[in-house]
Design a protein around this motif. Sequence first.
Motif, PDB file in Angstrom:
ATOM      1  N   GLU A 173       0.912   4.051  -3.039  1.00  0.00           N
ATOM      2  CA  GLU A 173       0.601   5.272  -2.988  1.00  0.00           C
ATOM      3  C   GLU A 173       1.722   6.305  -3.158  1.00  0.00           C
ATOM      4  O   GLU A 173       1.518   7.396  -3.609  1.00  0.00           O
ATOM      5  CB  GLU A 173       0.093   5.559  -1.321  1.00  0.00           C
ATOM      6  N   HIS A 228      -7.601  13.831  -5.816  1.00  0.00           N
ATOM      7  CA  HIS A 228      -7.684  12.972  -4.729  1.00  0.00           C
ATOM      8  C   HIS A 228      -7.585  13.876  -3.321  1.00  0.00           C
ATOM      9  O   HIS A 228      -8.377  13.673  -2.440  1.00  0.00           O
ATOM     10  CB  HIS A 228      -7.072  11.721  -4.289  1.00  0.00           C
ATOM     11  N   ASN A 234      -8.754   4.228  -2.297  1.00  0.00           N
ATOM     12  CA  ASN A 234      -8.938   4.895  -1.306  1.00  0.00           C
ATOM     13  C   ASN A 234      -9.905   6.152  -1.773  1.00  0.00           C
ATOM     14  O   ASN A 234     -10.694   6.655  -0.923  1.00  0.00           O
ATOM     15  CB  ASN A 234      -7.742   5.946  -0.866  1.00  0.00           C
ATOM     16  N   VAL A 272     -13.551  -1.783  -2.815  1.00  0.00           N
ATOM     17  CA  VAL A 272     -12.318  -1.394  -2.111  1.00  0.00           C
ATOM     18  C   VAL A 272     -11.927  -2.588  -1.773  1.00  0.00           C
ATOM     19  O   VAL A 272     -10.513  -3.029  -1.825  1.00  0.00           O
ATOM     20  CB  VAL A 272     -12.381  -0.444  -0.823  1.00  0.00           C
ATOM     21  N   HIS A 298      -7.921  -3.890   3.317  1.00  0.00           N
ATOM     22  CA  HIS A 298      -8.210  -2.499   3.800  1.00  0.00           C
ATOM     23  C   HIS A 298      -9.250  -2.641   4.886  1.00  0.00           C
ATOM     24  O   HIS A 298     -10.361  -2.807   5.154  1.00  0.00           O
ATOM     25  CB  HIS A 298      -9.023  -1.646   2.565  1.00  0.00           C
ATOM     26  N   THR A 339     -10.621  15.053  -0.744  1.00  0.00           N
ATOM     27  CA  THR A 339     -10.433  15.012   0.803  1.00  0.00           C
ATOM     28  C   THR A 339     -10.528  16.514   1.856  1.00  0.00           C
ATOM     29  O   THR A 339     -11.227  16.446   2.746  1.00  0.00           O
ATOM     30  CB  THR A 339      -8.898  14.249   1.202  1.00  0.00           C
ATOM     31  N   GLU A 397       0.853  -1.312   0.021  1.00  0.00           N
ATOM     32  CA  GLU A 397       0.067  -0.059  -0.156  1.00  0.00           C
ATOM     33  C   GLU A 397       0.799   1.359   0.182  1.00  0.00           C
ATOM     34  O   GLU A 397       0.524   2.140  -0.804  1.00  0.00           O
ATOM     35  CB  GLU A 397      -0.859   0.087   1.258  1.00  0.00           C
ATOM     36  N   ASN A 401      -7.707   3.435  -7.725  1.00  0.00           N
ATOM     37  CA  ASN A 401      -7.535   3.990  -6.351  1.00  0.00           C
ATOM     38  C   ASN A 401      -8.450   3.659  -5.471  1.00  0.00           C
ATOM     39  O   ASN A 401      -9.515   4.128  -5.176  1.00  0.00           O
ATOM     40  CB  ASN A 401      -7.251   5.526  -6.764  1.00  0.00           C
TER      41      ASN A 401
END
Length: 185
Positions: A54, A103, A134, A159, A166, A107, A50, A132
């Motif tokens: 990222e 992204h 997230n 997800v 996750h 957020t 992960e 993605n």
Amino acid sequence: MGIITRNLKPIVAATAIVVSFSLPLGAEGTVPDLLGQLKTADATQAKQVERALELAWSKSGSTALDLLLRRGRDAMESQDYTAAIEHFTALVDHAPEFAEGYHGRATAYFQSGKYGPAIVDLQKVLQFNPDNYNAIFGLGVIFNEFDDLYRAEQAFQAVLDLHPNHQNATDALKRLEREGIGRTL
């Protein structure tokens, strides 16, 4: 100039070695390779993969754009969502196909209670990076906020299809199941 060039080569080589060995063990390769590893990783390996994913997604290819991303993230950490939105907006203005700019801004919008713009930006993220997890999780959280529990469940399950470890998506699905969503008769 010759001395500088001669001294620069070992420095560049050493930097390349340090960077290649600084990647987490088992979390090396291209984004598709990392996504494949993520699906079969145990919980500990998944965290490493992960982080590598990222990191890969956060590379814009431009030092200036990476700086805007960093400034936006720093503003988020300081809970200065207005500044974060400004930095991320500058980033997407200059790099309209860089998913992480959207992204980050999504957020910041969400944290500011601006769900409409957050949804628009999350859709942009998924347009450029459909894997993605997230961003998909973020949509699930917003769907849950709007009591659209069916679509929230679908998002959280999507997800887990990409990232079976996750934890937040697992916990969210468990909460929905306690409410009766996703159970079969």
